[in-house]
Structure formats: structure tokens, C-alpha cells
Design an enzyme around this catalytic site. Structure first.
Site, PDB file in Angstrom:
ATOM      1  N   HIS A  88       0.874  -1.084  -0.032  1.00  0.00           N
ATOM      2  CA  HIS A  88       0.105   0.020  -0.055  1.00  0.00           C
ATOM      3  C   HIS A  88       0.988   1.290  -0.105  1.00  0.00           C
ATOM      4  O   HIS A  88       1.902   1.460  -0.850  1.00  0.00           O
ATOM      5  CB  HIS A  88      -1.067  -0.226   1.142  1.00  0.00           C
ATOM      6  CG  HIS A  88      -2.147   0.851   1.448  1.00  0.00           C
ATOM      7  ND1 HIS A  88      -2.435   1.588   0.316  1.00  0.00           N
ATOM      8  CD2 HIS A  88      -2.744   1.230   2.249  1.00  0.00           C
ATOM      9  CE1 HIS A  88      -3.458   2.562   0.665  1.00  0.00           C
ATOM     10  NE2 HIS A  88      -3.616   2.420   1.909  1.00  0.00           N
ATOM     11  N   HIS A 128      -1.871  -2.611 -10.054  1.00  0.00           N
ATOM     12  CA  HIS A 128      -3.306  -2.028  -8.960  1.00  0.00           C
ATOM     13  C   HIS A 128      -4.360  -2.778  -8.918  1.00  0.00           C
ATOM     14  O   HIS A 128      -4.586  -3.482  -9.957  1.00  0.00           O
ATOM     15  CB  HIS A 128      -3.395  -0.735  -9.439  1.00  0.00           C
ATOM     16  CG  HIS A 128      -4.143   0.160  -8.605  1.00  0.00           C
ATOM     17  ND1 HIS A 128      -5.484   0.102  -8.230  1.00  0.00           N
ATOM     18  CD2 HIS A 128      -3.526   1.057  -7.656  1.00  0.00           C
ATOM     19  CE1 HIS A 128      -5.906   0.865  -7.263  1.00  0.00           C
ATOM     20  NE2 HIS A 128      -4.700   1.477  -6.885  1.00  0.00           N
ATOM     21  N   ASP A 178       2.631   5.298  -6.409  1.00  0.00           N
ATOM     22  CA  ASP A 178       3.837   5.306  -5.999  1.00  0.00           C
ATOM     23  C   ASP A 178       4.882   5.362  -6.527  1.00  0.00           C
ATOM     24  O   ASP A 178       6.058   5.854  -5.956  1.00  0.00           O
ATOM     25  CB  ASP A 178       3.780   3.778  -4.809  1.00  0.00           C
ATOM     26  CG  ASP A 178       2.757   4.093  -4.022  1.00  0.00           C
ATOM     27  OD1 ASP A 178       2.842   5.086  -2.904  1.00  0.00           O
ATOM     28  OD2 ASP A 178       1.659   3.430  -3.865  1.00  0.00           O
TER      29      ASP A 178
HETATM   30  N1  COA Z   1       5.407  -6.607 -10.120  1.00  0.00           N
HETATM   31  C1  COA Z   1       5.536  -7.808 -10.867  1.00  0.00           C
HETATM   32  N2  COA Z   1       4.413  -8.529 -11.112  1.00  0.00           N
HETATM   33  C2  COA Z   1       3.209  -8.009 -10.448  1.00  0.00           C
HETATM   34  C3  COA Z   1       3.213  -6.922  -9.910  1.00  0.00           C
HETATM   35  C4  COA Z   1       4.354  -6.067  -9.539  1.00  0.00           C
HETATM   36  N3  COA Z   1       4.378  -5.003  -9.234  1.00  0.00           N
HETATM   37  N4  COA Z   1       1.990  -6.346  -9.585  1.00  0.00           N
HETATM   38  C5  COA Z   1       1.126  -7.659 -10.058  1.00  0.00           C
HETATM   39  N5  COA Z   1       1.937  -8.548 -10.738  1.00  0.00           N
HETATM   40  C6  COA Z   1       1.714  -9.840 -11.484  1.00  0.00           C
HETATM   41  C7  COA Z   1       1.603 -10.821 -10.517  1.00  0.00           C
HETATM   42  O1  COA Z   1       2.709 -11.534 -10.033  1.00  0.00           O
HETATM   43  C8  COA Z   1       0.444 -11.767 -11.024  1.00  0.00           C
HETATM   44  O2  COA Z   1       1.124 -12.619 -11.955  1.00  0.00           O
HETATM   45  P1  COA Z   1       0.643 -14.063 -12.067  1.00  0.00           P
HETATM   46  O3  COA Z   1      -0.818 -14.119 -12.639  1.00  0.00           O
HETATM   47  O4  COA Z   1       1.439 -14.582 -13.312  1.00  0.00           O
HETATM   48  O5  COA Z   1       0.717 -14.826 -10.768  1.00  0.00           O
HETATM   49  C9  COA Z   1      -0.578 -10.566 -11.666  1.00  0.00           C
HETATM   50  O6  COA Z   1       0.354  -9.587 -12.149  1.00  0.00           O
HETATM   51  C10 COA Z   1      -1.533 -10.140 -10.846  1.00  0.00           C
HETATM   52  O7  COA Z   1      -0.959  -9.959  -9.681  1.00  0.00           O
HETATM   53  P2  COA Z   1      -1.905  -9.863  -8.304  1.00  0.00           P
HETATM   54  O8  COA Z   1      -0.907  -9.940  -7.098  1.00  0.00           O
HETATM   55  O9  COA Z   1      -2.951 -10.734  -8.096  1.00  0.00           O
HETATM   56  O10 COA Z   1      -2.599  -8.509  -8.383  1.00  0.00           O
HETATM   57  P3  COA Z   1      -3.390  -7.911  -7.090  1.00  0.00           P
HETATM   58  O11 COA Z   1      -4.510  -7.016  -7.721  1.00  0.00           O
HETATM   59  O12 COA Z   1      -3.824  -8.961  -6.161  1.00  0.00           O
HETATM   60  O13 COA Z   1      -2.431  -6.773  -6.391  1.00  0.00           O
HETATM   61  C11 COA Z   1      -0.925  -4.965  -5.921  1.00  0.00           C
HETATM   62  C12 COA Z   1      -2.088  -5.575  -6.564  1.00  0.00           C
HETATM   63  C13 COA Z   1      -0.847  -3.679  -6.017  1.00  0.00           C
HETATM   64  C14 COA Z   1      -0.833  -5.615  -4.485  1.00  0.00           C
HETATM   65  C15 COA Z   1       0.294  -5.725  -6.727  1.00  0.00           C
HETATM   66  O14 COA Z   1       0.299  -4.957  -8.210  1.00  0.00           O
HETATM   67  C16 COA Z   1       1.551  -5.363  -6.100  1.00  0.00           C
HETATM   68  O15 COA Z   1       2.169  -6.018  -5.178  1.00  0.00           O
HETATM   69  N6  COA Z   1       2.345  -4.174  -6.704  1.00  0.00           N
HETATM   70  C17 COA Z   1       3.621  -3.618  -5.785  1.00  0.00           C
HETATM   71  C18 COA Z   1       3.284  -2.870  -4.595  1.00  0.00           C
HETATM   72  C19 COA Z   1       2.619  -1.600  -4.986  1.00  0.00           C
HETATM   73  O16 COA Z   1       3.267  -0.965  -5.808  1.00  0.00           O
HETATM   74  N7  COA Z   1       1.647  -1.197  -4.435  1.00  0.00           N
HETATM   75  C20 COA Z   1       0.989   0.046  -4.151  1.00  0.00           C
HETATM   76  C21 COA Z   1      -0.111  -0.055  -4.738  1.00  0.00           C
HETATM   77  S1  COA Z   1      -0.934   1.641  -5.266  1.00  0.00           S
END
Ligand code: COA
Length: 242
Positions: A88, A128, A178
Site C-alpha cells: 500500500h 493495482h 507510488d
Molecule cells: N511486479 C511484478 N508482477 C506483478 C506486480 C508487480 N508490481 N503486480 C502484479 N504482478 C503480477 C503478479 O505476479 C500476478 O502474476 P501471475 O498471474 O503470473 O501470478 C499478476 O500480476 C496479478 O497480480 P496480483 O498480485 O494478483 O494483483 P493484485 O491485484 O492482487 O495486487 C498489488 C495488486 C498492488 C498488490 C500488486 O500489483 C503489487 O504487489 N504491486 C507492488 C506494490 C505496490 O506498488 N503497491 C502500491 C499499490 S497503489
């Protein structure tokens, strides 16, 4: 000496300047010098962009606590705890620590990120839960990072732009709020340890508004858990027979 260090050492507390905006005074009191018009505008816009964002994790945490009829301070404390996590609001701090490491090691940013991806690591500042196109806040922060970089040090923006392009091409993932806030804040002279607190000073307007709205028509937030294990739980084995 950067403002945060100065503050920690209790030196040269800077008085606010009434001719400056809230954002301008923040930078003046932090860094000890009057910010440029670009810097003042950048922080002002960043504070507005972070003020509220629907039912994100920290806002939801605030609402859950408020809904128990606990108090406002406890609701905000819950929100801060959720905000701090690197998935987050803690993500911009993680982005900047990554950029610092790439710079320190003198590595190519694209190679660095590609190694992380090969090791199944997530790259902070991308993806996201809600947006599958570009996070609209990222559009403004990218521009700020670029503009600030032009008048100060373009290094962080340039590294970020290379990583962003690679993530788009390789993973079809867009930058979120971010990603460019990291280079923007660093170019503004803000210490990484202050990134999450700055997010919180802005988001507190959203959190408190949500808490008030929750209390106006309150109902305890209590989701149910759906059991998806085996239909017949295993026979109970007494501890001394395990
Ligand atoms: N880097 C690499 N791969 C990523 C990624 C990232 N930042 N964000 C998502 N993915 C990939 C996942 O590995 C997954 O791949 P797969 O289907 O092959 O396993 C796919 O994209 C879907 O990811 P998922 O974790 O299910 O998405 P989510 O909607 O649950 O998660 C976040 C959203 C924001 C938690 C996730 O994108 C993340 O961890 N981002 C990095 C942290 C961040 O910047 N947070 C601030 C958000 S505003």
C-alpha cells in the site's frame, strides 16, 4: 543539512512564511530554504492526489475500527498501520530504496528489474488492484518528476522512465501512484523515511471523512469466512497420541 536531520538534531527550527502556501511552508520548514515555484506546486498537487482514494486498504481499516464505535484516534491509528505496508502506501519508499540500490551498484536499471522478475519478485510501484489501465495519479506524478528533474537532478526520473518502459513491454503492468512519487519526493529533498508520513498527512483528510460518513449511518463491519476445506474434518487426535 537536510531538514529531517536538522529536525532530529533539534537545530535551526525554521518559522513558517505566511506568504507561502501550505505545501510551500512544508518544504521551507523541512529544507530550510524557500522552495522554487515548481517544487511548491509539485508538493501541493501530490498532497491533493493522495488525499482520498475510495475504499483502499487503510481507509477500509479506518472504517472497520470506527464501526466498532471505537474513537477517531483509534480509527486513524488502524489506517496508518495499514498504509505503512509495502503493498500500500509503503510502496514509494520501497521504489526509492530500489533506485538508490541500482545507483549505488552502478547497475543498469532494466537488468536489475529483469533479475528481480526472474526471481519471481514483484516490482514496487507497478500494478493495482483496481486500475488495469494507467493509474490517473501516476500521469501527474510522472510529469512532476520530469519537470523537477529538469531543474534539479534528472537521474531519478531517467532511471524510473527506463524501468517503466520495460515493465510495460515485458509485463504489461502500469506505474501506480507510488512509482513516480518516489523520484518526485527525493528530488524535492524529502528523506525516504518521511514518504509514508507525508502520504498520511494528506490521506488523513480522506480517512476522517470516511470515518464521519461511517458513523453517520453506522453498522458493525463483520464479514463471514467461507469454509472451503474438506467436507468432513479429520478425526480429532488427542495431543499425547500425535
Ligand atoms: N511486479 C511484478 N508482477 C506483478 C506486480 C508487480 N508490481 N503486480 C502484479 N504482478 C503480477 C503478479 O505476479 C500476478 O502474476 P501471475 O498471474 O503470473 O501470478 C499478476 O500480476 C496479478 O497480480 P496480483 O498480485 O494478483 O494483483 P493484485 O491485484 O492482487 O495486487 C498489488 C495488486 C498492488 C498488490 C500488486 O500489483 C503489487 O504487489 N504491486 C507492488 C506494490 C505496490 O506498488 N503497491 C502500491 C499499490 S497503489
Amino acid at each position: 543539512m537536510a531538514g529531517y536531520d536538522r529536525m532530529r538534531k533539534g537545530k535551526n527550527i525554521v518559522e513558517p512564511d505566511r506568504s507561502l502556501s501550505h505545501a510551500g511552508n512544508f518544504l521551507l520548514m523541512l529544507n530550510g530554504e524557500k522552495p522554487s515555484a515548481t517544487a511548491e506546486k509539485a508538493l501541493d498537487v501530490a498532497l491533493i492526489l493522495h488525499a482520498d482514494h475510495e475504499l483502499n486498504a487503510s481507509t477500509f481499516a479506518a472504517r472497520v475500527t470506527a464501526a466498532t464505535l471505537s474513537d477517531m484516534h483509534s480509527a486513524i491509528t488502524s489506517a496508518i498501520g495499514a498504509l505503512k505496508g509495502p503493498l500500500h502506501g509503503g510502496a514509494n519508499e520501497a521504489v526509492m530504496r530500489m533506485l538508490f540500490e541500482i545507483d549505488k551498484k552502478g547497475e543498469d536499471p532494466v537488468e536489475y528489474v529483469s533479475n528481480l522478475l526472474n526471481n519471481k519478485k514483484k516490482i514496487s510501484g507497478f500494478g493495482h488492484r483496481v486500475y488495469h489501465t494507467e493509474d490517473p495519479r501516476a500521469t501527474h506524478l510522472r510529469q512532476m518528476s520530469r519537470d523537477l528533474g529538469r531543474s534539479a537532478n534528472p537521474k531519478w526520473y531517467e532511471m524510473s522512465a527506463k524501468i517503466e518502459q520495460y515493465m510495460k513491454n515485458e509485463k504489461h503492468l502500469n506505474a501506480n501512484v507510488d512509482f513516480y512519487s518516489a523520484s518526485t519526493y527525493t528530488t524535492l529533498g524529502i528523506d525516504v523515511d518521511l514518504f509514508t508520513p507525508i502520504f498520511a498527512v494528506s490521506r488523513i483528510s480522506g480517512w476522517t471523512a470516511h470515518v464521519i460518513e461511517q458513523l453517520d449511518d453506522n453498522r458493525l463491519i463483520r464479514p463471514r469466512a467461507e469454509y472451503i476445506g474438506p467436507p468432513y474434518p479429520n478425526r480429532y487426535v488427542p495431543i499425547d497420541q500425535r
